[in-house]
Design a protein around this motif. Structure first.
Motif: not given
Lengths: 466, 1031
Positions: B264-271, B675-678, B281-282, B348-352
């Motif tokens: 949940q905190l960093a699923g997007d950063l897992l290989p 979702v979260m992204e870097e 990550t929602g 570091n989320v590409p958000e507005q």
């Protein structure tokens, strides 16, 4: 109908103070936490949602006429942050008010022609022209004024009061909210449940919406096919069976539940009694104006507010929507004033005549004021004004507030405060003070911190106290 | 009552004389409450340079004195000050409104005398293994939990309660593990199972139920501030339900809690992150998002990041990081710099900050396999259809060009003899005057059109127009706002006599008024016109004073009308002018208007169709091709095909239009989730002065509060590293906080009764050793959530009877701090509704999917939404009866069933719900359609089952309460039943009225009086305290 005798016996003999438990659950926190003798017992808050234009209503700036259409001097505007709606504007032309002002009453307060009825009661009002706030947009600004914080999560004013003072009424909630729609053409800005929410306080302190359509209080009416005697019969059986459980299990919650069901039954008659205008005289309707019989109008809500004041509702919150005059200010402001002027003035007179004004604090105002410069093009007969938090006007009456004064001053452009500024927190500290509460001592421990309505700020404005 | 309870709880434990004073238990709470806000960790608010939160600070020389000289009371300035009565000297100062009681002073005295020993705060010391305590009653414990609980009870010379009845236990554990009452089958299976392992079998079955994950998810959704709208200002809907379903699935699959944390905190950063891991990550995109125009984007973007820090810390560590956004934390070891170190992980989320889409990016589109296949097929088909139609278009081009040369001769003309025509082509019609700002003129249907922005209108006295009819008016509109009046002839006040056309969200309202709300026709179109394009609106009236004499056409097609009032009994003539672009001084119009024509008399269908077509196509043909818009080219081609196209061409057009519509429908049906992204280049993070977005100070890199736990070696300096830090073996808080949440799930209260604060200002655990024992077992078991829950519910502690005991002083241990009885408490908002649905046989057990809209009183959304634009429309069918965690949550106006029963608004992270009891709750349970319908269906189910009246009453009781009713209880119900039978026998209409509540279909032709009587009785059973409470 068979009324089980043991229900009555039970309620009388249980010794559990069912009445007081029921009161606690309707917003009574036990004994009032007053720190000193209160001047006011209750509040009627006439919230003008959207931000009424102070310089078209109360803060008279005759000198602006000669600057009309000229650029607002940069020295006046300073470094303040503007909303994204005008920050890109190339020109900031001063828009003098198009409305005539005159002095009224013994106090000689300036009031615009848009508020003729209010002008008639100025000697009862304390007009504060030096309100200010840091917020520049509706959502944070309204949340700030009502909860002391710009972001969601804190209890609203009425919830604090319910927590601090409890309920005067035996069968009405401590905190009631009513919403009316303005006549302005411009779409009304949204409201949020959090504005009457309890934040981190127990949820029994949240405001109860009184609605003009359907059930006045949600789920008040019994379903079709269940009349009052059937409901009584059901509640008697429930009370008897719950009483049996209480005798076995000794859980105080069961006693509270029994009391709640009894109070629900009483509310089923006390609320319709509150909203039934049948007993009001013709002259009352005349005083509150032509829309006072129209359910949901601001006028009807003002009349309801008086009826609630008589019945001991602690915090009566009215929201009147539609004061966001970015465009079409001349026509829309007139319409909005037409909605509220007569009923608000009538409410003051009515409370006074019934001897309730002394113990009732009435407040009128919005979340911020409006800019002296025109939003968009300044037309010969039309213009708009953007949000302005650096100065705006509110008025108060009754509740130990000094009547017939104008407090605070703004500069010639009605842009900055020059004397006696009153911050949002100062206003809230002062209101609490009149209710007998020290804003530094009305606290609630949440997340390890003793929270206050005024956060770590706020000073009582002594200059407006009677 | 609540307040008083809190006050009592925060009193320090009074140590009996002779007992050793404990710093953590006795001293720190006094110092923390009374001293640390000025003499604590935050240098910004520190007075006189003195800090009392460390031994070094308290014993240091400060202006010639020492606050504490260990062992020497007289030399300790602290003692002098707290015993002083001099206003300038005394501590705490008068203006703090804090005072020390004699007992508190005594504790401090004894502590200083005994050497002023400081201890680290309990929750920052990692748990260590403790042997099970010695106990007297060896036959009572079933597992480790019971040793700790019994030891504590025995220390107080108390006995545990006896075991709850089997029925009570069955209901309790089923409610705790699934949120639902036991089904009759489950009840029978358990109650008839006489084996030793019957209870364990039941527990194992419940832990495998798919409803387990649904019930456990609710508390997590509170913490994650999950909702279906964006929250601020416009509060538009967003899609997050895929994340909610991820949580349910993860809990059902018993995903280890460390995995649950990391994904949940960093699923997007897992290989090789999977779709599911990215959905997870929602969690940190559930915060509110603002669309209020004029807002400063950066102010709100910072707010979102702050919210992520606060929520993450509160949920996993029980710490109040929010305090250190503006200054160093006054109580806990989190400096402001460290707060922004945490902030940097989420920055570091590409958000507005100011969102422009209802589902603000970054979002993930998650088609099902079926949807992917269907979309691929659809796109292929569309490509083929496009190619085929392009060929036809090309072939047609010369014919179309040729046709246009002569078209003006053949295209129909508008009906002649208009008594009014306004073309907005520079010069207005005779006697038409402009009021207000000049409109902007831009290209219209024919020539120019006028753009209105509610700051202007046109007036024409038009004495020749008789509104009493018959008449026809037509105009082209392209509205740009949800509410406006394009045309009127009406009085502003008084009777408001006249006529008006109002557009509201595309629907056309027509009011013909003699006296407002007394004598008038009011109708509205059922359909909306659609937005963003020109539409020809024609209204005709035959002068009959009847609603059926009004007709409305959209673009040549007649449209049906909803009649709202039909009692016009007089004239609608007035002295007002015809107005274009405004009703009266109030309601204006936003958008374009063109070609307004008014006639006497009515037109036939063909006349109306030709009129619009003629104007539109003439307008296009009259425009040079290079100046036509793409839309106009399309309209022209369509019109030509409509009139002159061959069958093959029409077929090709139809094929393309079907394919295009199919693609659109498919794309809209594919769910998305925030979702979260870097960002590729991380944003720089700065300490923000007083936490204010535009006051950056020194730059900081991602880092964690040093005093809490060491950063794991090799962990990356990003969210993944942060998640690994949280679940690292040295972290003192994560396991304790998680265990505490699961304990509270079963017992109503945690072992730490301030789950929102494990810091210095929070309460110490009631059973510290038990908390540590469970925290270690939890971690060592591989973070096994179901395993821990099983250990809790299998314990003798959990299985105790929950009855209170009375002593001479009143109820014993009202808050059950000693755990000497079993858990009890009112069911949550969700459980109350779900229970009613379940026992009524109404519950639709589908797991997951988009949120649903069950019954809700009308008008709640309109009362608060922007311009009253949002309306709640209840679902039909299954959506009415799904589990309550699937109910659509609009943050601005949350469902009343939630608000009434202590449900949070989901605006902020909430880790503990209150549990109030109010009359509004009684009103809802007695009168809400949901519960009345459930009573009817429950009654019907019972009546349908075999048995006589006596058996039916017994069944009704046990279906809801699980246990059998007593004779007296049955007698009460029976008395009520008889009285209601008598009543309904003479009032059949009342019975029918009661049975008509709710959409659920019952059996055909029931004995209505009988069913109504049973419904009344079923309502009583559903409203018993025992029903509303877990016992």
């Amino acid at each position: 109908m068979n009324d089980f005798p043991d229900r009555r016996q039970f309620l009388q003999s249980s010794g559990l103070g069912l009445g007081s438990m029921a009161l606690a659950a309707l917003g009574h926190g036990g004994d009032a936490m007053t720190n000193f003798a209160p001047k006011a017992k209750r509040v009627i808050y006439l919230f003008m949602h959207g931000g009424p234009s102070q310089l078209d209503l109360f803060d008279h700036k005759p000198g602006l006429a000669k600057h009309h259409g000229q650029e607002l001097p940069a020295s006046v505007r300073g470094e303040q942050r503007l909303t994204g709606m005008t920050s890109g504007q190339a020109s900031f032309p001063v828009a003098a008010s198009r409305f005539a002002f005159a002095r009224h009453g013994r106090s000689g307060a300036w009031v615009s022609e848009l508020l003729p009825h209010t002008a008639g009661v100025v000697d009862d009002l304390c007009i504060v022209r030096s309100m200010h706030t840091e917020a520049i947009n509706h959502d944070p600004a309204v949340t700030y004024l009502q909860t002391g914080h710009q972001q969601p999560g804190r209890p609203s004013f009425g919830a604090w009061l319910s927590y601090g003072l409890g309920c005067e009424s035996r069968d009405l909630p401590a905190f009631v909210v009513m919403v009316s729609r303005g006549s302005a053409a411009r779409p009304a800005d949204p409201l949020y449940a959090r504005l009457w929410g309890s934040g981190f306080l127990p949820s029994n302190h949240q405001g109860v919406s009184l609605r003009s359509g359907g059930d006045p209080v949600l789920y008040l009416s019994s379903p079709p096919g269940i009349n009052r005697s059937t409901r009584r019969d059901q509640l008697d059986v429930i009370a008897a069976l719950n009483g049996g459980q209480l005798a076995q299990r000794h859980d105080p919650e069961i006693a509270t539940r029994i009391a709640q069901y009894e109070m629900a039954f009483r509310m089923q008659s006390s609320v319709p009694d509150l909203t039934d205008f049948g007993g009001e005289s013709e002259s009352t309707f005349e005083a509150y104006g032509p829309r006072s019989r129209e359910p949901g109008s601001f006028a009807a809500n003002c009349l309801l507010a008086r009826r609630m004041a008589e019945r001991g509702v602690r915090f009566i919150q009215l929201y009147h929507r539609g004061w966001d005059q970015h465009y079409n200010l001349p026509s829309d402001l007139r319409l909005q004033c037409g909605d509220v002027d007569q009923p608000a003035a009538a409410l003051i007179r009515d409370l006074k005549q019934r001897g309730l004004l002394e113990e009732t604090l009435v407040i009128w105002g919005g979340e911020f004021g409006r800019t002296t410069y025109s939003q968009g093009k300044l037309e010969p007969t039309n213009h708009g004004r953007d949000h302005h938090g650096r100065c705006f006007t509110m008025w108060m009456a009754g509740g130990g507030i000094r009547p017939g004064i104008q407090y605070g001053e703004t500069d010639d452009f009605c842009y900055n405060i020059t004397r006696d500024p009153v911050h949002v927190h100062d206003l809230n500290a002062t209101l609490l003070n009149q209710l007998g509460l020290d804003h530094e001592r009305l606290t609630y421990r949440f997340q390890g911190r003793d929270h206050r309505l005024t956060d770590v700020h706020g000073k009582v404005v002594r200059g407006i106290l009677a | 009552m609540f307040r008083i309870a809190i006050a009592l709880l925060s009193l320090p434990t009074i140590t009996a004389l002779g007992e050793v004073v404990s710093f953590n238990k006795d001293v720190r709470p006094i110092l923390s409450d009374n001293c640390f806000s000025c003499h604590g960790a935050d240098p910004g608010s520190r007075k006189a340079g003195l800090r009392l939160d460390t031994y070094e600070g308290a014993t240091a020389e400060n202006e010639g004195a020492r606050a504490i000289v260990p062992g020497e009371l007289a030399k300790s300035e602290l003692w002098t000050r707290i015993t002083s009565e001099d206003g300038d000297e005394m501590m705490p100062p008068a203006k703090s409104h804090k005072t020390l009681s004699p007992e508190q002073k005594e504790i401090l005295k004894r502590w200083v005398e005994s050497g002023a020993i400081y201890e680290p705060h309990w929750s920052f010391v990692p748990p260590v293994a403790i042997p099970l305590p010695e106990i007297g009653r060896a036959d009572w414990p079933r597992n480790g939990i019971d040793h700790f609980v019994l030891a504590r009870l025995e220390a107080e010379s108390l006995e545990p309660s006896s075991e709850a009845s089997r029925e009570a236990l069955l209901r309790r554990v089923t409610l705790d593990l699934t949120g639902l009452p036991p089904t009759p089958e489950d009840a029978r299976a358990f109650l008839e199972d006489g084996s030793e392992t019957a209870y364990e079998t039941l527990v194992d079955r419940l832990l495998q139920s798919p409803h387990f994950g649904e019930h456990l998810a609710v508390g997590w959704l509170d913490a994650a501030r999950y909702a279906d709208t964006n929250g601020y200002f416009g509060d538009k809907p967003r899609q997050m339900w895929l994340w909610r379903d991820w949580v349910i699935d993860a809990l059902n699959a018993n995903m280890p809690f460390d995995r649950f944390t990391i994904e949940q905190l960093a699923g997007d950063l897992l290989p090789g992150a999977t779709v599911a891991q990215r959905i997870a990550t929602g969690f940190n995109r559930n915060h509110m998002a603002n669309n209020e125009s004029g807002s400063i984007a950066e102010e709100f973007r910072v707010e979102y990041v702050v919210d992520r820090v606060d929520t993450t810390m509160a949920t996993w560590t029980g710490l109040t990081a929010a305090c250190s956004q503006c200054h160093d934390h006054k109580f806990d070891p989190i400096s402001q710099r460290e707060f922004f170190g945490l902030f940097a992980f989420f920055n570091n989320v590409p958000e507005q900050g100011l969102i422009t889409a209802d589902n603000p990016p970054p979002i993930l589109s998650v088609p099902s396999a079926d949807q992917e296949t269907a979309l691929a097929g659809c796109l292929a088909e569309k490509k083929t259809a496009e190619a085929a139609f392009a060929k036809i278009r090309e072939d047609l081009a010369p014919r179309l060009a040729e046709w246009q040369k002569e078209a003006l001769k053949t295209l129909p003309l508008p009906p002649s003899k208009a008594i009014f025509h306004e073309a907005f082509d520079g010069k207005s019609a005779d006697k038409t005057t402009l009021i207000g700002n000049a409109p902007v003129y831009e290209k219209g249907v024919q020539g120019e059109a006028a753009a209105f922005d509610a700051t202007q209108h046109f007036e024409n006295p038009l004495p020749e127009f008789d509104p009493d009819g018959p008449w026809t008016v037509g105009l082209w509109v392209k509205p740009d706002g949800s509410l406006g009046c394009p045309l009127s002839k009406i009085e502003a006040e008084g009777d408001r006599r006249g006529l008006e056309i109002i557009l509201q969200k595309g629907r056309v309202q027509l009011n013909l008024v003699n006296r407002w709300s007394e004598s008038a026709i009011e109708v509205a179109t059922v359909e909306a016109m659609g937005s963003g394009d020109w539409h020809h609106l024609v209204v005709s009236y035959d002068g009959s004073s009847r609603a059926k004499g009004l007709r409305v056409w959209f673009d040549g097609a007649p449209t049906s009308l909803e009649v709202r009032r039909d009692n016009l009994t007089g004239t609608i003539r007035n002295l007002e002018p015809l107005r274009l672009g405004r009703r009266d001084s109030g309601l204006g119009y936003y958008g374009l208007i063109d070609e307004v024509r008014l006639f006497r008399g009515a037109l036939n269908e063909e006349g109306v169709r030709d009129w619009g077509r003629g104007e539109r196509i003439r307008g296009i043909v009259g425009t040079p091709p290079e100046k036509r818009s793409a839309r106009e080219h399309e309209i022209l081609l369509d019109d030509y095909l409509d009139h002159y196209g061959e069958a093959s061409a029409l077929e090709a057009r139809e094929r393309l239009s079907v394919a295009t519509a199919g693609e659109k429908a498919l794309r809209e049906a594919i769910p998305t989730v925030l979702v979260m992204e870097e960002m590729k280049t991380p944003r720089a993070t700065f300490v923000l002065e007083r936490g204010v977005y535009d006051q950056p100070r020194e730059e900081v890199k991602p880092h964690v509060p040093a005093a809490i736990a060491p950063w794991p070696e090799d962990a990356p300096a990003n969210r993944l590293g942060l998640a690994q830090w949280l679940v690292s073996p040295h972290h003192p808080l994560t396991a304790r906080v998680a265990v505490n949440r699961l304990w509270a799930h079963c017992f109503g209260e945690g072992l730490v009764r301030t789950p929102e604060d494990f810091g210095l200002q929070g309460e110490a655990p009631t059973h510290p050793a038990l908390l540590d024992y469970l925290a270690l077992r939890f971690r060592e078991s591989g973070w096994d959530v179901k395993g821990l829950l099983k250990e809790i519910v299998m314990s003798s502690t959990y299985r105790q009877d929950s009855a209170f005991t009375m002593t001479d002083a009143g109820v014993h241990d009202p808050a059950n701090r000693l755990l000497g009885r079993g858990p009890s408490g009112r069911l949550t908002a969700e459980m109350l509704r779900d229970q009613s649905l379940a026992v009524a046989g109404l519950l639709v057990p589908t797991i997951g999917g988009p949120s649903v809209k069950p019954y809700q009183p009308p008008g709640l959304w309109e009362a608060v939404s922007y311009n009253a634009e949002d309306s709640y429309t209840a679902d039909t069918g299954d959506g009415l009866w799904r589990r309550s965690l699937y109910t659509f949550i609009k943050r601005q106006a949350p469902p009343p069933s939630m608000l009434n029963f202590d449900g949070p608004t989901r605006e902020k992270c909430t880790v503990r719900r209150g549990r109030t009891s109010t009359p509004l709750q009684a009103l809802q349970l007695l009168n809400d359609e949901t519960h009345v319908e459930a009573a009817r269906m429950l009654a019907e189910t019972i009546l349908r089952s075999p048995g006589d009246e006596k058996i039916h009453l017994a069944k009704l009781w046990s279906r809801v309460l699980v246990r059998a009713a007593t004779t007296e209880e049955l007698a009460r119900l029976h008395g009520l039943l008889q009285r209601q039978r008598e009543r309904f026998a003479t009032a059949p209409a009342e019975a029918i009225a009661l049975l008509s509540v709710g959409a659920a279909k019952g059996v055909a032709n029931p004995d209505q009086a009988e069913l109504a009587s049973w419904t009344i009785v079923a309502q009583v059973v559903l409203n018993l305290d025992e029903t509303l409470t877990k016992r």
